[in-house]
Design a protein around this motif. Sequence first.
Motif, PDB file in Angstrom:
ATOM      1  N   LEU A   1       0.877  -1.172   0.000  1.00 42.52           N
ATOM      2  CA  LEU A   1       0.000   0.000   0.000  1.00 42.52           C
ATOM      3  C   LEU A   1       0.911   1.218   0.000  1.00 42.52           C
ATOM      4  O   LEU A   1       1.753   1.367   0.893  1.00 42.52           O
ATOM      5  CB  LEU A   1      -0.894   0.012   1.235  1.00 42.52           C
ATOM      6  CG  LEU A   1      -1.716   1.286   1.457  1.00 42.52           C
ATOM      7  CD1 LEU A   1      -2.728   1.486   0.329  1.00 42.52           C
ATOM      8  CD2 LEU A   1      -2.431   1.238   2.811  1.00 42.52           C
ATOM      9  N   THR A   2       0.764   2.068  -0.999  1.00 44.75           N
ATOM     10  CA  THR A   2       1.634   3.234  -1.133  1.00 44.75           C
ATOM     11  C   THR A   2       0.797   4.505  -1.105  1.00 44.75           C
ATOM     12  O   THR A   2      -0.128   4.667  -1.906  1.00 44.75           O
ATOM     13  CB  THR A   2       2.434   3.163  -2.452  1.00 44.75           C
ATOM     14  OG1 THR A   2       3.255   1.995  -2.424  1.00 44.75           O
ATOM     15  CG2 THR A   2       3.316   4.385  -2.614  1.00 44.75           C
ATOM     16  N   LEU A   3       1.122   5.387  -0.165  1.00 45.32           N
ATOM     17  CA  LEU A   3       0.472   6.692  -0.069  1.00 45.32           C
ATOM     18  C   LEU A   3       1.396   7.730  -0.685  1.00 45.32           C
ATOM     19  O   LEU A   3       2.592   7.750  -0.398  1.00 45.32           O
ATOM     20  CB  LEU A   3       0.176   7.049   1.391  1.00 45.32           C
ATOM     21  CG  LEU A   3      -0.628   6.032   2.213  1.00 45.32           C
ATOM     22  CD1 LEU A   3      -0.976   6.622   3.578  1.00 45.32           C
ATOM     23  CD2 LEU A   3      -1.879   5.574   1.487  1.00 45.32           C
ATOM     24  N   VAL A   4       0.822   8.618  -1.507  1.00 45.72           N
ATOM     25  CA  VAL A   4       1.629   9.533  -2.310  1.00 45.72           C
ATOM     26  C   VAL A   4       1.106  10.956  -2.188  1.00 45.72           C
ATOM     27  O   VAL A   4      -0.114  11.181  -2.217  1.00 45.72           O
ATOM     28  CB  VAL A   4       1.608   9.117  -3.801  1.00 45.72           C
ATOM     29  CG1 VAL A   4       2.511  10.030  -4.627  1.00 45.72           C
ATOM     30  CG2 VAL A   4       2.018   7.666  -3.967  1.00 45.72           C
ATOM     31  N   THR A   5       2.026  11.910  -2.069  1.00 44.23           N
ATOM     32  CA  THR A   5       1.660  13.325  -2.113  1.00 44.23           C
ATOM     33  C   THR A   5       2.776  14.104  -2.790  1.00 44.23           C
ATOM     34  O   THR A   5       3.869  13.578  -3.021  1.00 44.23           O
ATOM     35  CB  THR A   5       1.390  13.872  -0.692  1.00 44.23           C
ATOM     36  OG1 THR A   5       0.692  15.106  -0.773  1.00 44.23           O
ATOM     37  CG2 THR A   5       2.691  14.084   0.086  1.00 44.23           C
ATOM     38  N   CYS A   6       2.519  15.357  -3.099  1.00 45.73           N
ATOM     39  CA  CYS A   6       3.523  16.199  -3.758  1.00 45.73           C
ATOM     40  C   CYS A   6       4.604  16.635  -2.780  1.00 45.73           C
ATOM     41  O   CYS A   6       4.348  16.835  -1.597  1.00 45.73           O
ATOM     42  CB  CYS A   6       2.868  17.447  -4.352  1.00 45.73           C
ATOM     43  SG  CYS A   6       1.753  17.111  -5.726  1.00 45.73           S
ATOM     44  N   GLU A   7       5.827  16.780  -3.282  1.00 41.72           N
ATOM     45  CA  GLU A   7       6.912  17.379  -2.514  1.00 41.72           C
ATOM     46  C   GLU A   7       7.767  18.166  -3.498  1.00 41.72           C
ATOM     47  O   GLU A   7       7.754  17.911  -4.695  1.00 41.72           O
ATOM     48  CB  GLU A   7       7.704  16.323  -1.749  1.00 41.72           C
ATOM     49  CG  GLU A   7       8.483  15.343  -2.600  1.00 41.72           C
ATOM     50  CD  GLU A   7       9.900  15.820  -2.856  1.00 41.72           C
ATOM     51  OE1 GLU A   7      10.456  16.508  -1.989  1.00 41.72           O
ATOM     52  OE2 GLU A   7      10.439  15.524  -3.933  1.00 41.72           O
TER      53      GLU A   7
END
Length: 261
Positions: free
Chosen positions: A240-246
Amino acid sequence: MRKTAAVIAVILVLGAAVAACWLVNVCHESDVNRAKIVELRKMAEKSSVTDMKGGLEPGEESRTAPISDGDNPEKPLRHDLALLKEENPDCIGWVSVPGTGIDFPVMQNGDFYLRHDFEGNYSDYGLPFLDERCSLETSDQLIIYGHHMNDGSMFSALLNYADRDYCTAHPEILLETERGAESYLVAAVVREKGSYGPGEWSLFDQINMSVASFRALVENLNERGLYDTGWELVFGDRLLTLVTCEYSQDNGRLAVVAMKT
């Protein structure tokens, strides 16, 4: 000179007024979104129905009764997914990270929820959504995207995982779906590009994997990982991979990769 100074003064005053209006609007939007999320959480939260003696009413099953999760120990569902799905069929689950602000429904309908709320209204905040290529039943990796907002909401807390101590303090991600409640432990934290070309390896292109592609994923995570979490991935692990901008790179993403326990 006086005329020029007067013009500059007017421009500065107008600029300050515009900036103030923008700031008020941003704060208002943040408050509105926060209120919407609070209402969603209240609506979805499960609670047991008891009689005056503290037991369940006759014929009533506990809404917090454990639901089997395959070979894993039984875990209770904390949210009424049936009710959420009745309100919006695009809702496929709920994701939460204990001890952080991440506690949201998960949607799936392309990238619609990148800029829409639970009711389908336009929103800069959107809602976390599952990659359209992912299947809850069959995919080896489930990828959930969420915004990094300036007010610290949505998936902004993921950026804290750049620090190993934060990861150690918040190792678990919970995913609730109609299949049951699942627990995942953070195995790697990486910075990735949000786009990739043909033939270029990307974490975001690893949905269903062979032994070879899984080995390549592990090698890349070991090479790109910000630190060693102490966990080793093996073929057959569900991710399970959670992704957001950086913003350390152009079109950058921070990805928190967790393995199912």
